[in-house]
Design a protein around this motif. Structure first.
Motif, mmCIF file in Angstrom:
data_model
loop_
_atom_site.group_PDB
_atom_site.id
_atom_site.type_symbol
_atom_site.label_atom_id
_atom_site.label_comp_id
_atom_site.label_asym_id
_atom_site.label_seq_id
_atom_site.Cartn_x
_atom_site.Cartn_y
_atom_site.Cartn_z
ATOM 1 N N MET A 86 0.820 -1.218 0.000
ATOM 2 C CA MET A 86 0.000 0.000 0.000
ATOM 3 C C MET A 86 0.852 1.267 0.000
ATOM 4 O O MET A 86 0.359 2.343 -0.344
ATOM 5 C CB MET A 86 -0.936 0.007 1.206
ATOM 6 N N LYS A 87 2.113 1.136 0.361
ATOM 7 C CA LYS A 87 2.996 2.303 0.386
ATOM 8 C C LYS A 87 3.265 2.765 -1.036
ATOM 9 O O LYS A 87 3.251 1.974 -1.978
ATOM 10 C CB LYS A 87 4.301 1.974 1.109
ATOM 11 N N THR A 88 3.533 4.042 -1.189
ATOM 12 C CA THR A 88 3.704 4.607 -2.532
ATOM 13 C C THR A 88 5.151 4.926 -2.902
ATOM 14 O O THR A 88 5.418 5.266 -4.045
ATOM 15 C CB THR A 88 2.852 5.885 -2.677
ATOM 16 N N ASP A 89 6.072 4.798 -1.938
ATOM 17 C CA ASP A 89 7.465 5.106 -2.282
ATOM 18 C C ASP A 89 8.049 3.991 -3.165
ATOM 19 O O ASP A 89 7.594 2.846 -3.135
ATOM 20 C CB ASP A 89 8.315 5.310 -1.016
ATOM 21 N N VAL A 90 9.032 4.350 -3.954
ATOM 22 C CA VAL A 90 9.612 3.431 -4.931
ATOM 23 C C VAL A 90 10.194 2.183 -4.263
ATOM 24 O O VAL A 90 9.990 1.065 -4.747
ATOM 25 C CB VAL A 90 10.692 4.152 -5.774
ATOM 26 N N ALA A 91 10.882 2.357 -3.160
ATOM 27 C CA ALA A 91 11.509 1.209 -2.491
ATOM 28 C C ALA A 91 10.453 0.208 -2.007
ATOM 29 O O ALA A 91 10.613 -1.002 -2.189
ATOM 30 C CB ALA A 91 12.366 1.680 -1.317
ATOM 31 N N SER A 92 9.380 0.690 -1.424
ATOM 32 C CA SER A 92 8.322 -0.200 -0.935
ATOM 33 C C SER A 92 7.610 -0.898 -2.078
ATOM 34 O O SER A 92 7.321 -2.097 -2.010
ATOM 35 C CB SER A 92 7.309 0.585 -0.088
ATOM 36 N N ARG A 93 7.314 -0.161 -3.130
ATOM 37 C CA ARG A 93 6.627 -0.768 -4.284
ATOM 38 C C ARG A 93 7.520 -1.828 -4.927
ATOM 39 O O ARG A 93 7.041 -2.886 -5.335
ATOM 40 C CB ARG A 93 6.206 0.300 -5.279
ATOM 41 N N SER A 94 8.808 -1.560 -4.996
ATOM 42 C CA SER A 94 9.745 -2.535 -5.562
ATOM 43 C C SER A 94 9.843 -3.764 -4.664
ATOM 44 O O SER A 94 9.876 -4.897 -5.150
ATOM 45 C CB SER A 94 11.132 -1.914 -5.728
ATOM 46 N N LEU A 141 0.453 -9.336 -11.339
ATOM 47 C CA LEU A 141 0.634 -10.227 -10.200
ATOM 48 C C LEU A 141 0.363 -9.480 -8.896
ATOM 49 O O LEU A 141 -0.356 -9.970 -8.018
ATOM 50 C CB LEU A 141 2.038 -10.821 -10.182
ATOM 51 N N THR A 142 0.935 -8.299 -8.780
ATOM 52 C CA THR A 142 0.756 -7.482 -7.582
ATOM 53 C C THR A 142 -0.713 -7.122 -7.383
ATOM 54 O O THR A 142 -1.252 -7.245 -6.281
ATOM 55 C CB THR A 142 1.623 -6.206 -7.659
ATOM 56 N N ASP A 143 -1.371 -6.689 -8.458
ATOM 57 C CA ASP A 143 -2.795 -6.340 -8.366
ATOM 58 C C ASP A 143 -3.634 -7.542 -7.939
ATOM 59 O O ASP A 143 -4.553 -7.414 -7.131
ATOM 60 C CB ASP A 143 -3.309 -5.801 -9.700
ATOM 61 N N ALA A 144 -3.324 -8.711 -8.484
ATOM 62 C CA ALA A 144 -4.082 -9.927 -8.145
ATOM 63 C C ALA A 144 -3.964 -10.253 -6.664
ATOM 64 O O ALA A 144 -4.962 -10.563 -6.005
ATOM 65 C CB ALA A 144 -3.589 -11.100 -8.996
ATOM 66 N N VAL A 145 -2.764 -10.169 -6.139
ATOM 67 C CA VAL A 145 -2.539 -10.495 -4.725
ATOM 68 C C VAL A 145 -3.186 -9.446 -3.825
ATOM 69 O O VAL A 145 -3.871 -9.787 -2.850
ATOM 70 C CB VAL A 145 -1.037 -10.645 -4.429
ATOM 71 N N ARG A 146 -3.012 -8.178 -4.148
ATOM 72 C CA ARG A 146 -3.610 -7.119 -3.329
ATOM 73 C C ARG A 146 -5.126 -7.205 -3.332
ATOM 74 O O ARG A 146 -5.780 -7.028 -2.305
ATOM 75 C CB ARG A 146 -3.149 -5.753 -3.817
ATOM 76 N N ARG A 147 -5.707 -7.493 -4.471
ATOM 77 C CA ARG A 147 -7.162 -7.627 -4.580
ATOM 78 C C ARG A 147 -7.654 -8.808 -3.736
ATOM 79 O O ARG A 147 -8.653 -8.711 -3.033
ATOM 80 C CB ARG A 147 -7.562 -7.796 -6.049
ATOM 81 N N TYR A 148 -6.918 -9.922 -3.789
ATOM 82 C CA TYR A 148 -7.314 -11.097 -3.024
ATOM 83 C C TYR A 148 -7.277 -10.811 -1.522
ATOM 84 O O TYR A 148 -8.200 -11.165 -0.790
ATOM 85 C CB TYR A 148 -6.423 -12.296 -3.356
ATOM 86 N N ILE A 149 -6.233 -10.153 -1.065
ATOM 87 C CA ILE A 149 -6.127 -9.825 0.360
ATOM 88 C C ILE A 149 -7.253 -8.868 0.756
ATOM 89 O O ILE A 149 -7.882 -9.045 1.799
ATOM 90 C CB ILE A 149 -4.744 -9.241 0.698
ATOM 91 N N ALA A 150 -7.539 -7.870 -0.082
ATOM 92 C CA ALA A 150 -8.614 -6.919 0.213
ATOM 93 C C ALA A 150 -9.973 -7.611 0.266
ATOM 94 O O ALA A 150 -10.810 -7.284 1.117
ATOM 95 C CB ALA A 150 -8.630 -5.807 -0.830
ATOM 96 N N ASP A 151 -10.197 -8.563 -0.621
ATOM 97 C CA ASP A 151 -11.480 -9.279 -0.684
ATOM 98 C C ASP A 151 -11.609 -10.360 0.389
ATOM 99 O O ASP A 151 -12.701 -10.875 0.619
ATOM 100 C CB ASP A 151 -11.674 -9.928 -2.064
ATOM 101 N N ASN A 152 -10.502 -10.742 1.001
ATOM 102 C CA ASN A 152 -10.486 -11.817 2.000
ATOM 103 C C ASN A 152 -9.722 -11.379 3.246
ATOM 104 O O ASN A 152 -8.651 -11.912 3.544
ATOM 105 C CB ASN A 152 -9.847 -13.080 1.405
ATOM 106 N N PRO A 153 -10.259 -10.418 3.992
ATOM 107 C CA PRO A 153 -9.524 -9.887 5.149
ATOM 108 C C PRO A 153 -9.229 -10.934 6.223
ATOM 109 O O PRO A 153 -8.347 -10.718 7.059
ATOM 110 C CB PRO A 153 -10.432 -8.774 5.680
ATOM 111 N N ASN A 154 -9.914 -12.058 6.179
ATOM 112 C CA ASN A 154 -9.664 -13.109 7.169
ATOM 113 C C ASN A 154 -8.296 -13.766 6.991
ATOM 114 O O ASN A 154 -7.833 -14.482 7.873
ATOM 115 C CB ASN A 154 -10.748 -14.183 7.098
#
Length: 118
Positions: free
Chosen positions: A30-38, A81-94
């Motif tokens: 969720m962070k927006t800095d280059v190092a975190s996104r990388s 790949l990143t979008d798929a994983v982030r979406r899955y975590i958001a849709d499945n908070p458990n």
């Protein structure tokens, strides 16, 4: 005394280890800095590669088999790949307490399921 301190430190160190969870991965991504996104993208790619290689070692990755979580298309991009994983975590908070590599496998499996005969 120094020897006793070193021995005590060696015994405590393994107890302080922690697992990188799906929640940790999500916060990193969720962070927006280059190092975190990388780092987020690198973790997801590394976990996907690790799962793929594990499946290969136990029986192959040339199609849906027992234990195969996902089948990535050859042209899959890191952002997908990143979008798929982030979406899955958001849709499945458990799953935020799950190991992060498990969340990667589940997220990629949801977006890139293996098709029979592929």
């Amino acid at each position: 005394m120094l020897r006793a301190l070193i021995c005590a430190s060696a015994l405590v160190l393994p107890l302080s280890a922690f697992a990188f969870t799906a929640g940790d991965l999500n916060r990193l991504c969720m962070k927006t800095d280059v190092a975190s996104r990388s780092a987020c993208a690198a973790y997801i790619e590394g976990a996907a590669d690790g799962v793929f290689n594990t499946i290969d070692a136990i029986g192959g990755t040339t199609g849906p088999r027992v234990g195969q979580y996902f089948c990535l298309p050859p042209d899959a991009r890191t952002a997908q790949l990143t979008d798929a994983v982030r979406r899955y975590i958001a849709d499945n908070p458990n799953i935020i307490g799950y190991n992060a590599s498990t969340a990667v496998s589940l997220g990629l499996g949801k977006t890139f399921p293996c098709k029979p005969g592929s």
